[in-house]
Design an enzyme around this catalytic site. Structure first.
Site, PDB file in Angstrom:
ATOM      1  N   LYS A 115       8.042  27.639 -32.626  1.00 44.32           N
ATOM      2  CA  LYS A 115       7.099  28.189 -33.185  1.00 44.32           C
ATOM      3  C   LYS A 115       7.095  29.697 -32.956  1.00 44.32           C
ATOM      4  O   LYS A 115       6.976  30.527 -33.946  1.00 44.32           O
ATOM      5  CB  LYS A 115       5.891  27.568 -33.122  1.00 44.32           C
ATOM      6  CG  LYS A 115       5.338  27.529 -31.735  1.00 44.32           C
ATOM      7  CD  LYS A 115       3.775  26.789 -31.789  1.00 44.32           C
ATOM      8  CE  LYS A 115       3.141  26.563 -30.649  1.00 44.32           C
ATOM      9  NZ  LYS A 115       3.994  25.524 -29.873  1.00 44.32           N
ATOM     10  N   ASN A 138      -0.765  32.606 -30.738  1.00 43.95           N
ATOM     11  CA  ASN A 138      -0.472  32.539 -29.390  1.00 43.95           C
ATOM     12  C   ASN A 138       0.805  33.661 -28.920  1.00 43.95           C
ATOM     13  O   ASN A 138       1.391  33.328 -28.001  1.00 43.95           O
ATOM     14  CB  ASN A 138       0.330  31.140 -29.577  1.00 43.95           C
ATOM     15  CG  ASN A 138       0.194  30.350 -28.342  1.00 43.95           C
ATOM     16  OD1 ASN A 138      -0.564  30.636 -27.356  1.00 43.95           O
ATOM     17  ND2 ASN A 138       0.971  29.174 -28.247  1.00 43.95           N
ATOM     18  N   HIS A 184       1.846  18.330 -24.130  1.00 42.96           N
ATOM     19  CA  HIS A 184       0.725  18.545 -23.826  1.00 42.96           C
ATOM     20  C   HIS A 184      -0.340  17.071 -23.809  1.00 42.96           C
ATOM     21  O   HIS A 184      -1.405  17.050 -24.050  1.00 42.96           O
ATOM     22  CB  HIS A 184      -0.163  19.446 -24.537  1.00 42.96           C
ATOM     23  CG  HIS A 184       0.490  20.886 -24.709  1.00 42.96           C
ATOM     24  ND1 HIS A 184       0.676  21.467 -23.523  1.00 42.96           N
ATOM     25  CD2 HIS A 184       1.239  21.420 -25.755  1.00 42.96           C
ATOM     26  CE1 HIS A 184       1.194  22.636 -23.867  1.00 42.96           C
ATOM     27  NE2 HIS A 184       1.643  22.728 -24.969  1.00 42.96           N
TER      28      HIS A 184
END
Length: 446
Positions: A115, A138, A184
């Site tokens: 990303k 981010n 995660h």
């Protein structure tokens, strides 16, 4: 009537930006961080005269908030969040909060891997085409702060699953979903479906006139799309042409088909190497064509893009051995991509804070491509349990200097030394950037 109180939890880049925007919009603002603020952020808050606290969360005051803007790094299991949720105070992310105050078009990118590269590439293409565009989420500067202080027509936002969790009314005009692989899972009760659902929030609120670009060869993504039946117009991309595809490869060329236009380009002219980067280039190219970037301009941008620091970044060649910094590979799948793009025997540096990793995904590549492994971490027992006996040479290192020194001794002329750790960096480093910077520094001292 008293002005609404906005409490910002977390004093990093996104928290400080949210506080500045909240103040500009006339709210009372209080920022609270349980850790120590960095000097720049502290000075910024002081300059704006925003009330804040560090090293603690004063519960009594926080719980008087009308709304809370929460840093993506704070899980709902945190003590203060349990209190907030019990009281029923609305909690949003910086993305949701800032999205209320801008009419700019939103181009949003998510995925377990690729990303940052794709977000940076789309930003590079649009900026080179002369569009008035901001970069955030981010990556780069806080989105909220840019909404407060700049005036862009478009935003290219990299969104993590953590950021997407706090999104409710926010809408992406163009949403890009690159892939979904286990990452995660410690945050999602080790339930992959919960993580998938967080990622899929990127298409929330989209309508027919909006675009949803996704990798059609990802079984998790396609299964979810069949279930959710997105309202947006879909633009799938994949390796081979298969039915109606917005982008695919054929005979050494990349093809992008949107509206009436068919764009093509030789794969070897792409700036980024490796099949995963072909996908990143496809997704970026579809965005560009939906935004009417000319074929010529797109070709130029796809061929002159410089890449992202700490992502397959070539550092130096020392005594015939190439050193590559892939410190951003904080999960196993990222490391798989890195190993897959290696053309030589490799000395691989692995290790750090394990997020519940399953190393079987890279086992075959390690057996076929890796000459030696260097484990860099405080506790390498899980790595030893998995890899011992599968590779001839394994060394342990307690610092980056030791790791690079060991790799230097183990590598042979023509090899590559690859730092692609599969793990978070917090056991020995401040963050993955610090880890990558130390690697580069040690390599340059060889």
């Amino acid at each position: 009537m008293d002005k609404k109180l906005i409490v910002v939890l977390g004093g990093g880049e996104s928290g400080v930006g949210s506080a500045i925007l909240a103040q500009k919009k006339g709210f009372r603002v209080f920022l609270s961080d349980s850790g120590v603020l960095n000097d720049t952020h502290r000075e910024t808050l002081q300059a704006y005269r925003i009330a804040f606290e560090e090293k603690q969360h004063t519960g009594e005051y926080i719980l008087t908030a009308d709304e809370i803007v929460k840093s993506p790094g704070i899980p709902d299991t945190a003590y203060i969040m349990q209190k907030v949720l019990a009281k029923g105070i609305p909690v949003v992310s910086e993305i949701e909060f800032a999205g209320r105050y801008t009419d700019a078009k939103m181009i949003c990118i998510t995925g377990s891997n690729g990303k940052t590269t794709t977000t940076s590439l789309i930003y590079h293409i649009l900026r080179s085409a002369g569009l008035n565009v901001g970069l955030g989420g981010n990556i780069g500067k806080s989105f909220a702060r840019q909404v407060a202080e700049e005036s862009y027509d478009y935003y290219v936002l990299e969104l993590s699953s953590f950021q997407l969790e706090g999104v409710y009314d926010f809408k992406a005009d163009i949403a890009v979903l690159l892939n979904i692989t286990p990452d995660h899972l410690d945050r999602y009760d080790h339930n992959l479906q919960h993580y998938v659902e967080a990622k899929m929030r990127i298409i929330r609120n989209q309508r027919t006139e909006d675009a949803f670009i996704y990798w059609i060869d990802d079984p998790l993504v396609t299964k979810e799309i069949e279930k959710l039946k997105p309202a947006a117009t879909t633009y799938p991309f994949g390796e081979k042409k298969n039915g109606h595809m917005a982008a695919y490869t054929e005979n050494g060329k990349l093809y992008i088909q949107t509206k009436e236009n068919i764009f093509d380009m030789e794969l070897e002219l792409l700036a980024l190497e490796g099949m995963h980067n072909v996908y990143n280039s496809m997704a970026s190219g579809i965005v560009a064509k939906l935004m009417d970037v000319s074929d010529e301009q797109l070709r130029t941008s796809l061929s002159d893009f410089k890449g992202v620091p700490h992502r397959l970044e070539k550092v130096a060649t020392v005594r015939g051995v190439q050193y590559i910094n892939d410190s951003k590979a904080t999960n196993v799948n990222s490391c798989w991509y890195a190993l897959q793009s290696m053309r030589t025997k490799t000395v691989l540096i692995l290790g750090g804070t394990d997020k519940g990793n399953d190393y079987t995904e890279i086992e075959e590549l390690v057996r076929s491509k890796v000459r030696a492994l260097v484990f860099l971490g405080k506790d390498n027992s899980k790595l030893h349990a998995f890899f011992d006996g599968k590779v001839d040479e394994i060394r342990d290192a307690g610092s980056m200097t030791e790791a690079v020194e060991a790799a230097y001794q183990l590598a042979q002329k023509g090899d590559t030394v690859l730092l692609s750790p599969c793990c978070a960096s917090f056991d020995l480093f401040k963050n993955y950037e610090d880890r990558g910077d130390q690697f580069k520094e040690c390599v340059r001292r060889l």
